[in-house]
Motif scaffolding. Structure first.
Motif, mmCIF file in Angstrom:
data_model
loop_
_atom_site.group_PDB
_atom_site.id
_atom_site.type_symbol
_atom_site.label_atom_id
_atom_site.label_comp_id
_atom_site.label_asym_id
_atom_site.label_seq_id
_atom_site.Cartn_x
_atom_site.Cartn_y
_atom_site.Cartn_z
ATOM 1 N N UNK A 1 61.316 14.239 -3.307
ATOM 2 C CA UNK A 1 60.115 14.322 -2.464
ATOM 3 C C UNK A 1 58.891 14.165 -3.355
ATOM 4 N N UNK A 2 58.053 13.212 -3.043
ATOM 5 C CA UNK A 2 56.813 12.957 -3.781
ATOM 6 C C UNK A 2 55.654 13.430 -2.921
ATOM 7 N N UNK A 3 54.742 14.177 -3.529
ATOM 8 C CA UNK A 3 53.640 14.776 -2.777
ATOM 9 C C UNK A 3 52.302 14.405 -3.403
ATOM 10 N N UNK A 4 51.350 14.024 -2.553
ATOM 11 C CA UNK A 4 49.956 13.811 -2.946
ATOM 12 C C UNK A 4 49.825 12.791 -4.080
ATOM 13 N N UNK A 5 50.531 11.686 -3.943
ATOM 14 C CA UNK A 5 50.545 10.651 -4.980
ATOM 15 C C UNK A 5 49.418 9.642 -4.774
ATOM 16 N N UNK A 6 48.554 9.418 -5.788
ATOM 17 C CA UNK A 6 47.537 8.363 -5.683
ATOM 18 C C UNK A 6 48.202 7.003 -5.516
ATOM 19 N N UNK A 7 47.745 6.219 -4.562
ATOM 20 C CA UNK A 7 48.421 4.959 -4.272
ATOM 21 C C UNK A 7 47.512 4.019 -3.491
ATOM 22 N N UNK A 8 47.908 2.751 -3.479
ATOM 23 C CA UNK A 8 47.266 1.713 -2.669
ATOM 24 C C UNK A 8 48.359 0.921 -1.961
ATOM 25 N N UNK B 1 41.810 3.628 -1.348
ATOM 26 C CA UNK B 1 42.441 4.680 -2.154
ATOM 27 C C UNK B 1 43.102 5.714 -1.243
ATOM 28 N N UNK B 2 44.391 5.950 -1.469
ATOM 29 C CA UNK B 2 45.159 6.841 -0.604
ATOM 30 C C UNK B 2 45.843 7.932 -1.417
ATOM 31 N N UNK B 3 46.262 8.971 -0.701
ATOM 32 C CA UNK B 3 47.184 9.989 -1.220
ATOM 33 C C UNK B 3 48.386 9.993 -0.286
ATOM 34 N N UNK B 4 49.571 9.747 -0.839
ATOM 35 C CA UNK B 4 50.766 9.584 -0.020
ATOM 36 C C UNK B 4 51.827 10.616 -0.368
ATOM 37 N N UNK B 5 52.597 10.993 0.666
ATOM 38 C CA UNK B 5 53.824 11.762 0.496
ATOM 39 C C UNK B 5 54.981 10.886 0.964
ATOM 40 N N UNK C 1 49.990 10.452 4.832
ATOM 41 C CA UNK C 1 49.022 9.566 4.192
ATOM 42 C C UNK C 1 47.624 10.031 4.552
ATOM 43 N N UNK C 2 46.748 10.009 3.563
ATOM 44 C CA UNK C 2 45.355 10.328 3.828
ATOM 45 C C UNK C 2 44.451 9.509 2.915
ATOM 46 N N UNK C 3 43.268 9.197 3.414
ATOM 47 C CA UNK C 3 42.270 8.484 2.632
ATOM 48 C C UNK C 3 41.784 9.401 1.518
ATOM 49 N N UNK C 4 41.788 8.893 0.287
ATOM 50 C CA UNK C 4 41.429 9.715 -0.864
ATOM 51 C C UNK C 4 39.935 9.746 -1.127
ATOM 52 N N UNK C 5 39.168 8.970 -0.364
ATOM 53 C CA UNK C 5 37.733 8.906 -0.610
ATOM 54 C C UNK C 5 37.398 7.860 -1.654
ATOM 55 N N UNK C 6 36.125 7.527 -1.730
ATOM 56 C CA UNK C 6 35.697 6.506 -2.688
ATOM 57 C C UNK C 6 35.260 5.250 -1.968
ATOM 58 N N UNK C 7 35.652 4.085 -2.504
ATOM 59 C CA UNK C 7 35.164 2.829 -1.969
ATOM 60 C C UNK C 7 35.864 2.480 -0.651
ATOM 61 N N UNK D 1 42.514 0.259 -9.757
ATOM 62 C CA UNK D 1 41.585 1.013 -8.909
ATOM 63 C C UNK D 1 40.142 0.699 -9.280
ATOM 64 N N UNK D 2 39.866 0.590 -10.580
ATOM 65 C CA UNK D 2 38.504 0.270 -11.028
ATOM 66 C C UNK D 2 38.105 -1.140 -10.600
ATOM 67 N N UNK D 3 39.058 -2.077 -10.636
ATOM 68 C CA UNK D 3 38.764 -3.449 -10.220
ATOM 69 C C UNK D 3 38.422 -3.501 -8.735
ATOM 70 N N UNK D 4 39.186 -2.784 -7.900
ATOM 71 C CA UNK D 4 38.893 -2.759 -6.467
ATOM 72 C C UNK D 4 37.534 -2.123 -6.198
ATOM 73 N N UNK D 5 37.216 -1.051 -6.922
ATOM 74 C CA UNK D 5 35.911 -0.409 -6.747
ATOM 75 C C UNK D 5 34.791 -1.359 -7.132
#
Length: 264
Positions: free
Chosen positions: A8-15, A62-66, A79-85, A121-125
């Motif tokens: 089980x993976x929790x709160x993973x930064x992802x796109x 930018x997302x946070x996924x389980x 899944x939730x939006x992590x904020x940012x761009x 992530x920096x390139x997308x921003x």
């Protein structure tokens, strides 16, 4: 007999890199995650009008996924939006799809590269902020190729391993590295230019070092040299998103490509 624990993976930064239909209500998601690399997830029921994830599972956000599961295809749990761009627009949107295609074509699944994820992530921003598209793409291409071990030393000739002469022209070849050539050759840049790119790549923060010197990156010759490596290692003659970008330049603004088209 001891039961096997299900991963089980929790709160993973992802796109999300790409998505396509799995059923009337579900999606298959190609995802680039920070600590697990590229993974494939099934989003069950995420297409339903009542799904809270429908507006979140979009490329370049930018997302946070389980998720859970140990098979090649895992199950999305949250899944939730992590904020940012927000998503880029116009030419920058197509450039973002090009970054996604590079990751899909060149990175294997389940091979994590956290630092490269941060560069992505920096390139997308940068694209979302309206920064120079060509400079952003060249910086990411260089960092992608270097991270995956496919970018040779840019301060020495590829075969003889001699230091580059500052005023001699060199071109980048997929199987031989930098080789001397005429200044008029396609992809030719002076040795001093290649060496400056190598110094930026060797900096403590290569993304910032490359972006701080846009003149190093905004050259057609560098684009030609990197394109040869990218095509060689991806096994394709042309990237689909490159064709989209050329079409936009020829005929003007086009509708954004569907995220439900077959994976490139």
């Amino acid at each position: 007999m001891v039961a096997r624990t299900r991963l089980r993976v929790h709160d993973e930064p992802a796109f999300v890199l790409h998505q396509h239909d799995w059923s009337e209500s579900s999606l298959v998601l190609e995802v680039f995650s920070r600590h697990h690399g590229r993974v494939v997830l099934i989003g069950k029921g995420v297409k339903r009008p009542t799904s809270q994830y429908r507006a979140v599972l979009l490329p370049m956000l930018p997302l946070r996924l389980d998720w859970s599961g140990e098979a090649e295809v895992r199950t999305l749990k949250a899944a939730q939006f992590a904020g940012g761009h927000v998503m880029p627009a116009g030419d920058a949107l197509l450039a973002g799809y090009y970054l996604n295609e590079l990751v899909l074509r060149l990175m294997t699944r389940d091979d994590p590269h956290p630092v490269l994820f941060d560069h992505y992530a920096a390139a997308l921003a940068a694209l979302a902020a309206g920064e120079d598209v060509a400079v952003t793409l060249r910086a990411f291409e260089l960092l992608l190729l270097r991270t995956l071990g496919w970018l040779p030393d840019l301060a020495h000739e590829g075969l003889r391993l001699l230091p580059l002469a500052a005023d001699q022209a060199y071109r980048l070849l997929p199987e031989a590295g930098l080789q001397p050539c005429g200044a008029e050759d396609s992809g030719a840049l002076p040795g001093g230019h290649w060496a400056a790119v190598e110094r930026a790549l060797a900096a403590a923060d290569p993304w910032a070092a490359l972006r701080a010197q846009p003149a190093l990156l905004a050259t057609a010759a560098l684009r030609v040299g990197l394109a040869a490596l990218l095509h060689y290692h991806s096994g394709v003659r042309a990237f689909r998103t490159r064709e989209w970008m050329r079409a936009v330049r020829r005929v003007g603004p086009l509708a954004a490509p569907s995220t439900n088209e077959p994976a490139p």
